[in-house]
Design a protein around this motif. Sequence first.
Motif, PDB file in Angstrom:
ATOM      1  N   LYS A  64       0.872  -1.170   0.000  1.00 49.51           N
ATOM      2  CA  LYS A  64       0.000   0.000   0.000  1.00 49.51           C
ATOM      3  C   LYS A  64       0.913   1.225   0.000  1.00 49.51           C
ATOM      4  O   LYS A  64       1.925   1.247   0.720  1.00 49.51           O
ATOM      5  CB  LYS A  64      -0.901   0.025   1.238  1.00 49.51           C
ATOM      6  CG  LYS A  64      -1.944  -1.083   1.295  1.00 49.51           C
ATOM      7  CD  LYS A  64      -3.075  -0.831   0.320  1.00 49.51           C
ATOM      8  CE  LYS A  64      -4.181  -1.871   0.447  1.00 49.51           C
ATOM      9  NZ  LYS A  64      -4.957  -1.720   1.687  1.00 49.51           N
ATOM     10  N   GLY A  65       0.557   2.218  -0.791  1.00 47.67           N
ATOM     11  CA  GLY A  65       1.377   3.409  -0.876  1.00 47.67           C
ATOM     12  C   GLY A  65       0.579   4.657  -0.560  1.00 47.67           C
ATOM     13  O   GLY A  65      -0.611   4.753  -0.877  1.00 47.67           O
ATOM     14  N   ARG A  87       4.790  -6.748   0.861  1.00 42.74           N
ATOM     15  CA  ARG A  87       5.112  -8.170   0.655  1.00 42.74           C
ATOM     16  C   ARG A  87       6.155  -8.239  -0.450  1.00 42.74           C
ATOM     17  O   ARG A  87       5.902  -7.801  -1.572  1.00 42.74           O
ATOM     18  CB  ARG A  87       3.861  -8.960   0.265  1.00 42.74           C
ATOM     19  CG  ARG A  87       4.123 -10.460   0.092  1.00 42.74           C
ATOM     20  CD  ARG A  87       2.808 -11.212  -0.036  1.00 42.74           C
ATOM     21  NE  ARG A  87       2.086 -10.819  -1.225  1.00 42.74           N
ATOM     22  CZ  ARG A  87       2.239 -11.403  -2.417  1.00 42.74           C
ATOM     23  NH1 ARG A  87       3.107 -12.391  -2.578  1.00 42.74           N
ATOM     24  NH2 ARG A  87       1.522 -11.007  -3.456  1.00 42.74           N
ATOM     25  N   THR A  88       7.324  -8.775  -0.138  1.00 42.50           N
ATOM     26  CA  THR A  88       8.396  -8.877  -1.123  1.00 42.50           C
ATOM     27  C   THR A  88       8.205 -10.150  -1.935  1.00 42.50           C
ATOM     28  O   THR A  88       8.218 -11.257  -1.394  1.00 42.50           O
ATOM     29  CB  THR A  88       9.769  -8.884  -0.439  1.00 42.50           C
ATOM     30  OG1 THR A  88       9.907  -7.687   0.357  1.00 42.50           O
ATOM     31  CG2 THR A  88      10.881  -8.906  -1.482  1.00 42.50           C
ATOM     32  N   ALA A  95      11.082  -3.558   3.874  1.00 39.40           N
ATOM     33  CA  ALA A  95      10.316  -3.488   5.119  1.00 39.40           C
ATOM     34  C   ALA A  95       9.098  -2.583   4.973  1.00 39.40           C
ATOM     35  O   ALA A  95       9.119  -1.602   4.220  1.00 39.40           O
ATOM     36  CB  ALA A  95      11.197  -2.969   6.246  1.00 39.40           C
ATOM     37  N   SER A  96       8.033  -2.917   5.690  1.00 37.29           N
ATOM     38  CA  SER A  96       6.898  -2.001   5.789  1.00 37.29           C
ATOM     39  C   SER A  96       7.344  -0.725   6.482  1.00 37.29           C
ATOM     40  O   SER A  96       8.297  -0.740   7.268  1.00 37.29           O
ATOM     41  CB  SER A  96       5.749  -2.649   6.563  1.00 37.29           C
ATOM     42  OG  SER A  96       5.104  -3.622   5.775  1.00 37.29           O
ATOM     43  N   GLU A  97       6.673   0.362   6.171  1.00 35.10           N
ATOM     44  CA  GLU A  97       7.019   1.703   6.641  1.00 35.10           C
ATOM     45  C   GLU A  97       8.283   2.241   5.970  1.00 35.10           C
ATOM     46  O   GLU A  97       8.862   3.228   6.428  1.00 35.10           O
ATOM     47  CB  GLU A  97       7.155   1.769   8.160  1.00 35.10           C
ATOM     48  CG  GLU A  97       5.893   1.380   8.923  1.00 35.10           C
ATOM     49  CD  GLU A  97       4.718   2.319   8.651  1.00 35.10           C
ATOM     50  OE1 GLU A  97       4.937   3.475   8.267  1.00 35.10           O
ATOM     51  OE2 GLU A  97       3.563   1.862   8.815  1.00 35.10           O
ATOM     52  N   SER A  98       8.716   1.586   4.877  1.00 35.66           N
ATOM     53  CA  SER A  98       9.819   2.130   4.092  1.00 35.66           C
ATOM     54  C   SER A  98       9.330   3.324   3.284  1.00 35.66           C
ATOM     55  O   SER A  98       8.126   3.504   3.055  1.00 35.66           O
ATOM     56  CB  SER A  98      10.365   1.069   3.130  1.00 35.66           C
ATOM     57  OG  SER A  98      10.921  -0.021   3.818  1.00 35.66           O
ATOM     58  N   HIS A  99      10.272   4.137   2.834  1.00 38.45           N
ATOM     59  CA  HIS A  99       9.965   5.257   1.961  1.00 38.45           C
ATOM     60  C   HIS A  99      10.749   5.105   0.666  1.00 38.45           C
ATOM     61  O   HIS A  99      11.889   4.635   0.662  1.00 38.45           O
ATOM     62  CB  HIS A  99      10.318   6.593   2.624  1.00 38.45           C
ATOM     63  CG  HIS A  99       9.440   6.940   3.778  1.00 38.45           C
ATOM     64  ND1 HIS A  99       9.550   6.323   5.007  1.00 38.45           N
ATOM     65  CD2 HIS A  99       8.425   7.834   3.893  1.00 38.45           C
ATOM     66  CE1 HIS A  99       8.644   6.822   5.830  1.00 38.45           C
ATOM     67  NE2 HIS A  99       7.947   7.739   5.193  1.00 38.45           N
ATOM     68  N   ALA A 100      10.139   5.486  -0.440  1.00 39.92           N
ATOM     69  CA  ALA A 100      10.805   5.446  -1.739  1.00 39.92           C
ATOM     70  C   ALA A 100      10.264   6.583  -2.591  1.00 39.92           C
ATOM     71  O   ALA A 100       9.190   7.134  -2.312  1.00 39.92           O
ATOM     72  CB  ALA A 100      10.582   4.097  -2.431  1.00 39.92           C
TER      73      ALA A 100
END
Length: 210
Positions: A64-65, A87-88, A95-100
């Motif tokens: 989810k983004g 989900r990789t 990881a969840s809560e990552s930023h890109a």
Amino acid sequence: MTAAVVIGGIVALGVNGGTVLRPGTPERHDAGSAVAAGPACPVDPLAQVLAAARESGASVITAKGALTGRPGPESPSYVELRLTDVRTVSGPTVASESHAWIYSALGPSGPMTGTDAGSLWAADGSLFGIVRPRSSSVDGPTVRVAPVVGDQVILSRAGCWSASDLAGRPFTGPLAEVPGSNSYARAAETGFVAVPLNSVEALATQHSPQ
């Protein structure tokens, strides 16, 4: 309260920092001819794109983004996306809560011409993406995204996705974009194709022929 405005037959709804667009009058596109290449879009089959991602050390994910509102410091054509429920599918774990950073197709004076249509994701934030840990355009990881609606991935000129090697059907539902990017309308010019998520994930995990 959610604000709504009609733009050229498309209903725009401001949701969670992004803009969700829904066609006011659905258009029909032939699945075989949809997702034509734009001025800066490659025509590589999805299997080839995902194989190249694996070989380069990128991660393929579903997530989810949500936009954070932060523009790219080195390149204003990128904006920050927070990733949750990650989900990789293949590659290094994200990881969840990552930023890109995602490509917005926005320049100093608005939507950029001569480029792909930018980025789209589902109205509820669901997406399929390729995360690259390094980029020459912006400091930090980038993610190339496509919307996930139900059990379908929506491929289009937004993100330069090709459905040439998968069976699909036309899609005309609501999707979210970076506010002001005009990504939905630009991608709609060549159409949207819905393909099964499990078929895309199978391509992401299969080994390249030796």
